[in-house]
Scaffold this active site. Structure first.
Site, short mmCIF file in Angstrom:
data_model
loop_
_atom_site.label_atom_id
_atom_site.label_comp_id
_atom_site.label_asym_id
_atom_site.label_seq_id
_atom_site.Cartn_x
_atom_site.Cartn_y
_atom_site.Cartn_z
N LYS A 106 0.83 -1.23 0.00
CA LYS A 106 0.00 0.00 0.00
C LYS A 106 0.85 1.26 0.00
CE LYS A 106 0.16 -1.70 4.19
NZ LYS A 106 -0.25 -2.80 4.93
N GLU A 130 -5.27 -6.26 -4.84
CA GLU A 130 -6.37 -6.49 -3.89
C GLU A 130 -5.88 -6.53 -2.44
OE1 GLU A 130 -9.97 -7.03 -4.57
OE2 GLU A 130 -9.67 -6.44 -2.51
N GLY A 135 -6.33 -6.41 3.72
CA GLY A 135 -5.81 -7.78 3.81
C GLY A 135 -6.67 -8.78 3.05
N ILE A 137 -9.98 -8.93 2.99
CA ILE A 137 -11.33 -8.47 2.62
C ILE A 137 -11.33 -8.01 1.16
CG2 ILE A 137 -13.23 -6.91 3.22
CD1 ILE A 137 -11.78 -6.34 5.86
N GLY A 188 1.60 -9.86 18.56
CA GLY A 188 2.00 -9.79 17.14
C GLY A 188 1.06 -8.94 16.30
N ASP A 202 -0.46 4.24 7.86
CA ASP A 202 -0.93 3.04 7.18
C ASP A 202 -2.37 3.24 6.67
OD1 ASP A 202 -0.79 -0.12 6.89
OD2 ASP A 202 -2.66 0.33 7.94
N LYS A 206 -4.08 3.46 2.68
CA LYS A 206 -5.24 2.66 2.25
C LYS A 206 -6.37 3.58 1.81
CE LYS A 206 -3.97 -1.15 5.29
NZ LYS A 206 -4.08 -1.62 6.68
N1 LIG Z 1 1.54 -8.83 6.99
C1 LIG Z 1 0.31 -8.45 6.70
O1 LIG Z 1 -0.64 -8.76 7.40
C2 LIG Z 1 0.05 -7.60 5.49
C3 LIG Z 1 -1.27 -7.28 5.14
C4 LIG Z 1 -1.52 -6.53 3.97
C5 LIG Z 1 -0.46 -6.10 3.21
N2 LIG Z 1 0.83 -6.41 3.61
C6 LIG Z 1 1.92 -5.93 2.77
O2 LIG Z 1 2.61 -7.05 2.24
C7 LIG Z 1 3.98 -6.75 2.09
C8 LIG Z 1 4.80 -7.80 2.83
O3 LIG Z 1 4.46 -7.81 4.20
P1 LIG Z 1 4.98 -8.95 5.20
O4 LIG Z 1 4.26 -8.73 6.48
O5 LIG Z 1 4.90 -10.28 4.55
O6 LIG Z 1 6.51 -8.52 5.37
P2 LIG Z 1 7.72 -9.37 6.00
O7 LIG Z 1 7.19 -10.48 6.84
O8 LIG Z 1 8.66 -8.39 6.60
O9 LIG Z 1 8.41 -10.03 4.72
C9 LIG Z 1 9.17 -9.31 3.79
C10 LIG Z 1 9.91 -10.31 2.92
O10 LIG Z 1 10.60 -9.61 1.89
C11 LIG Z 1 11.98 -9.99 1.90
N3 LIG Z 1 12.75 -8.81 1.48
C12 LIG Z 1 12.67 -7.56 1.99
N4 LIG Z 1 13.54 -6.74 1.35
C13 LIG Z 1 14.17 -7.49 0.43
C14 LIG Z 1 15.17 -7.24 -0.53
N5 LIG Z 1 15.70 -6.03 -0.68
N6 LIG Z 1 15.59 -8.26 -1.32
C15 LIG Z 1 15.08 -9.50 -1.19
N7 LIG Z 1 14.10 -9.80 -0.30
C16 LIG Z 1 13.67 -8.82 0.50
C17 LIG Z 1 12.27 -10.44 3.31
O11 LIG Z 1 13.37 -11.33 3.31
P3 LIG Z 1 13.88 -12.04 4.67
O12 LIG Z 1 12.77 -13.00 5.05
O13 LIG Z 1 15.12 -12.73 4.31
O14 LIG Z 1 14.04 -10.92 5.67
C18 LIG Z 1 10.95 -11.13 3.67
O15 LIG Z 1 10.94 -12.46 3.22
C19 LIG Z 1 4.16 -5.32 2.60
O16 LIG Z 1 4.08 -4.42 1.53
C20 LIG Z 1 2.97 -5.15 3.54
O17 LIG Z 1 2.58 -3.79 3.66
C21 LIG Z 1 1.09 -7.15 4.70
#
Ligand SMILES: NC(=O)c1ccc[n+]([C@@H]2O[C@H](COP(=O)([O-])OP(=O)(O)OC[C@H]3O[C@@H](n4cnc5c(N)ncnc54)[C@H](OP(=O)(O)O)[C@@H]3O)[C@@H](O)[C@H]2O)c1
Length: 444
Positions: A106, A130, A135, A137, A188, A202, A206
């Site tokens: 986002k 989406e 998330g 929804i 968490g 955030d 959105k």
């Molecule tokens: N978590 C949620 O509930 C949620 C909900 C809606 C949207 N989102 C969006 O989804 C996205 C991901 O969120 P997340 O919670 O999954 O984040 P996260 O758990 O921090 O995961 C990020 C992943 O990206 C990898 N990464 C980051 N920078 C990198 C780079 N420069 N080169 C290669 N790999 C890289 C990290 O590698 P490592 O594992 O090795 O550190 C990790 O695997 C974000 O944009 C977030 O805003 C998340």
């Protein structure tokens, strides 16, 4: 079923790992529904030594995300790494190669959406997002497809689970904001640095994405008025309850004639309002269309599995389109010819613009600590009268050192209200104006 589509996963954290698991565990169903076998071909991460419970061979992992984008076996790029760079450059690179992209990012969309959609158009590829709002929804697809024939009048939503959890715990358990935040971190629901959530960034991202689709107007994060929940205290929540309200962090966008307002701030809403029932980390958006009337979408706004559902839904849409040899017939964002007109675009009522907060009107709750002396109320009432802000109810709580005034206004102009609060702060019997909260959603 011969066709296979390779997914290049940029990131394998909470969302990326859940996407890989879902594609594997639901592979048969997905293949039947899309007509294409979808497989994770490559995965980019930062650290190869991190243990990951994902059904993808280790050889498919790399720390070089550029090789994933350029790998010919990756037909679709799924960006779930987050942040602006290198995510932005990687997506642009994918479009240069004509590859469609699914993103959950986002922050990137709300700040660089125009550039990305222009590049997608140029590359003849699609950008689906989406998961970027709400998330699990479905919000983007209903807005841009199911409701494409209607005119959206307004939406009001709880789009940040962390702050909703904090406010729910404060209201239901009487916790202070610090206690509720620390509990959210332990469970968490909140990051160790909670700024993006608590300060409203955030929710702003959105709100900008949703408003862009709802009003066919390019809205960026900088257009959205932002106030976080940092100033909301247990006292405000207690008074809200006594008055028949609950406090929520809301994202609100409204079309009014030739303008649209988009804002994120905490507000009191009647406890019988549908959004008041949205507790803990759940999200919901109440959309009001001219023809459809009110419509509420409710569910888990974050978390690996719910968010992966939205990402995988987008991947399946791309797989179906690829099989049919088409691109989605509805533009994924604002019509391309509007993209460069950042301040004006054609809305249903003619040219539209995003208007500032000072142009809005609203109802307000004000809490102030005062000296417990005769004449205090008279001085306060005079300030309200001078700024033409009319008082709906007012009372004094406590005595002596503890004396405070709780006040609710009728609808007033934001500009007048702010000037009035400024004057209240200058009255010598008013020690502090500790809270000013908007009241939304009608009477309790
Ligand atoms: N978590 C949620 O509930 C949620 C909900 C809606 C949207 N989102 C969006 O989804 C996205 C991901 O969120 P997340 O919670 O999954 O984040 P996260 O758990 O921090 O995961 C990020 C992943 O990206 C990898 N990464 C980051 N920078 C990198 C780079 N420069 N080169 C290669 N790999 C890289 C990290 O590698 P490592 O594992 O090795 O550190 C990790 O695997 C974000 O944009 C977030 O805003 C998340």
């Amino acid at each position: 079923m011969g066709e296979t589509m390779g997914v290049g996963l940029l990131g394998c954290g909470q969302v990326g790992a859940a996407v890989a698991r879902m594609l594997h565990e639901h592979a048969e169903d997905i293949a039947r529904r899309s007509g294409v076998r979808i497989e994770v071909a490559r995965v980019a991460v930062r650290d190869l030594s991190t243990p990951r419970e994902v059904p993808v061979e280790f050889e498919r992992f790399t720390t070089d995300p550029w090789t994933v984008v350029q790998d010919p076996t990756c037909n679709v790029i799924v960006e779930v790494m987050g942040g602006i760079e290198p995510a932005r450059s990687l997506i642009l690179d994918a479009f240069r190669g004509g590859k469609p992209v699914v993103t959950a990012n986002k922050e990137l969309l709300a700040n660089h959406g125009h550039e990305l959609f222009d590049a997608a158009e140029l590359g003849g590829a699609d950008l689906l997002y989406e998961a970027s709002v709400g998330g699990g929804i479905p919000l983007i697809r209903p807005l841009r497809e199911s409701l494409a024939g209607d005119r959206i009048l307004r939406f009001m939503g709880i789009v940040n689970g962390t702050t909703n959890y904090i406010l729910t715990r404060m209201a239901e358990e009487g916790l202070s904001q610090e206690e509720a935040l620390s509990e959210a971190q332990t469970l968490g629901y909140a990051e160790s640095d909670p700024t993006a959530d608590v300060d409203g960034f955030d929710a702003v991202a959105k709100a900008a994405i949703l408003a862009t689709i709802a009003f066919d107007l390019p809205v960026v994060a900088g257009d959205v008025h932002r106030e976080g929940i940092g100033g909301v205290t247990a006292r405000d929540i207690g008074y809200a309850r006594r008055l028949g309200y609950v406090v929520k962090l809301l994202a609100i966008a409204e079309a009014e004639g030739s303008s649209v307002s988009v804002r994120v701030h905490p507000a009191m809403i009647p406890s019988a309002h549908p959004l008041a029932a949205v507790r803990e980390s759940f999200n919901a958006v109440l959309i009001e269309g001219q023809r459809v009337g009110p419509l509420m979408l409710y569910g888990r706004g974050a978390g690996g599995d719910p968010t992966a559902t939205s990402v995988v839904g987008d991947i399946i849409e791309l797989a179906r389109d690829r099989r049919a040899g088409v691109r989605p017939s509805i533009p994924s964002h604002v019509s391309p010819h509007l993209m460069h007109r950042s301040d004006q675009s054609a809305g249903p009522a003619g040219p539209r613009r995003v208007k500032g907060m000072e142009e809005l009107s609203g109802q307000y709750y004000i809490l102030m600590q005062v000296a417990d002396r005769p004449g205090v109320l008279a001085a306060i009432a005079t300030a309200f009268a001078r700024h033409q802000v009319s008082i709906k109810s007012v009372w004094q709580e406590g005595h002596g050192e503890e004396a405070e005034i709780v006040l609710i206004t009728h609808r007033a102009k934001e500009r007048a209200l702010q000037a009035c609060v400024e004057e209240l702060r200058g009255i010598d019997t008013v020690e502090t104006v500790s809270s000013v909260l908007r009241v939304e959603g009608g009477e309790p």
